[in-house]
Design a protein around this motif. Structure first.
Motif, PDB file in Angstrom:
ATOM      1  N   SER A  32       0.817  -1.210   0.000  1.00 48.49           N
ATOM      2  CA  SER A  32       0.000   0.000   0.000  1.00 48.49           C
ATOM      3  C   SER A  32       0.854   1.265   0.000  1.00 48.49           C
ATOM      4  O   SER A  32       2.017   1.235   0.421  1.00 48.49           O
ATOM      5  CB  SER A  32      -0.914   0.007   1.229  1.00 48.49           C
ATOM      6  OG  SER A  32      -1.731  -1.142   1.256  1.00 48.49           O
ATOM      7  N   SER A  71       0.975   3.640   1.976  1.00 45.68           N
ATOM      8  CA  SER A  71       1.443   4.022   3.314  1.00 45.68           C
ATOM      9  C   SER A  71       2.737   3.320   3.708  1.00 45.68           C
ATOM     10  O   SER A  71       3.392   3.706   4.678  1.00 45.68           O
ATOM     11  CB  SER A  71       0.367   3.710   4.353  1.00 45.68           C
ATOM     12  OG  SER A  71       0.050   2.319   4.352  1.00 45.68           O
ATOM     13  N   SER A  72       3.133   2.283   2.956  1.00 44.18           N
ATOM     14  CA  SER A  72       4.333   1.523   3.288  1.00 44.18           C
ATOM     15  C   SER A  72       5.592   2.255   2.834  1.00 44.18           C
ATOM     16  O   SER A  72       5.651   2.783   1.723  1.00 44.18           O
ATOM     17  CB  SER A  72       4.287   0.145   2.620  1.00 44.18           C
ATOM     18  OG  SER A  72       5.538  -0.498   2.719  1.00 44.18           O
ATOM     19  N   PRO A  79      -1.738  -4.221   2.459  1.00 45.39           N
ATOM     20  CA  PRO A  79      -1.005  -3.616   3.579  1.00 45.39           C
ATOM     21  C   PRO A  79       0.226  -4.393   4.014  1.00 45.39           C
ATOM     22  O   PRO A  79       1.062  -3.864   4.737  1.00 45.39           O
ATOM     23  CB  PRO A  79      -2.046  -3.574   4.698  1.00 45.39           C
ATOM     24  CG  PRO A  79      -2.996  -4.677   4.374  1.00 45.39           C
ATOM     25  CD  PRO A  79      -3.062  -4.717   2.874  1.00 45.39           C
TER      26      PRO A  79
END
Length: 300
Positions: free
Chosen positions: A192, A194-195, A219
């Motif tokens: 994702s 956000s990683s 995720p």
């Protein structure tokens, strides 16, 4: 002289080639060459004859090789034995790790620490900066994080490259390396946005002047790997994780393709609190981690 100098020397000696050794060690060739030069300067003698087709050990290198092998072997045994003698069974440790790295590196380390040393381990996955803060505040005993660091001590372990996980029929599987620009318009599975791994990949794509075509994102790295295999669609994941997947399945004939120009990677390091006197359990865990990393870096 540090243990990594000996590991790097033995890797080059076994591969007889700086580029091949660097690929197996997951470090850049300039980094490897610099480390070997440091070792040669300290020993006061050249260890390799450099040539267009590869390298050969000099007479000094031939003499030094068995000593380097013995030092690494005996150091690992000595550290493990010292920790085993002092660590109390059942002692608890809190270990932090990065997402992705925790999936392929820590399971073997924790298994050895629990089964062989009778420690009790809890693992927490956190972003890089939070790992540093947690170690500095003693909320974690140790962490496997990334460089650079500011508030803690760090021991570099290896470079973690991102690589292409390609099914055997895919055009990208035909070569061992691919320029990052070759990913343009290729459907991909990724972690994702956000990683930090995704940020690393997106930064490389921007420098290569392309936009990635991500058709599915998850995720966790493990979810990306499993979904990629099921869909037979390439994925971008840490190279050590992909080699581990290949070695763990005899029937899996997927390909790991190194990414270059640019080379997306991060340096994995062991994080400790500054000024802290380590308890025996931490030394034991560090010994197990060192042994697993040595196996990870050992040329095939």
């Amino acid at each position: 002289m540090e243990l990594r100098h000996l590991r790097y020397f033995l890797a080059v000696a076994d591969a007889a080639h700086f580029t091949k050794a660097a690929q197996k060690l997951w470090v850049s060739q300039p980094t490897l060459s610099q480390q070997i030069k440091q070792l040669e300067d300290e020993l006061g003698a050249p260890l390799f004859h450099r040539g267009a087709g590869g390298v050969q050990l000099t007479a000094a290198g031939e003499k030094f090789r068995p000593y380097a092998e013995r030092v690494l072997r005996e150091m690992e045994e000595a550290v493990a034995a010292l920790g085993e003698a002092e660590a109390a069974p059942g002692e608890k440790l809190k270990i932090g790790a990065l997402e992705g790295t925790a999936d392929y590196l820590l399971p073997d380390v924790v298994a050895r620490a629990v089964s062989e040393s009778k420690l009790e381990i809890s693992v927490e996955v956190l972003p890089a900066l939070e790992l540093q803060w947690a170690v500095a505040r003693e909320e974690l005993d140790l962490a496997v994080g990334t460089l650079p660091v500011s508030s803690v001590m760090a021991e570099p372990l290896y470079d973690e490259d991102l690589a292409i996980w390609a099914p055997p029929s895919h055009r990208l599987a035909q070569n061992r390396r691919a320029r990052l620009a070759e990913l343009e318009n290729v459907p991909l599975f990724c972690v994702s946005p956000s990683s930090p791994l995704r940020a690393l990949l997106e930064d490389g794509a921007a420098r290569a002047g392309i936009e990635l075509r991500v058709v599915a994102e998850f995720p966790s790295s493990e979810a990306v790997l499993r979904a990629s295999i099921a869909a037979k669609i390439p994925a971008i994941l840490p190279a050590p994780m992909l080699y581990d997947a290949l070695h763990g399945s005899k029937n899996l004939n997927w390909h790991v393709v190194a990414l270059t120009n640019p080379r997306p990677h991060r340096t994995i390091a062991l994080l400790r609190r500054k000024g802290r006197e380590e308890n025996p359990a931490i030394r034991v865990f560090g010994a197990h981690l060192g042994a697993v990393v040595s196996e990870l870096l050992r040329p095939e």
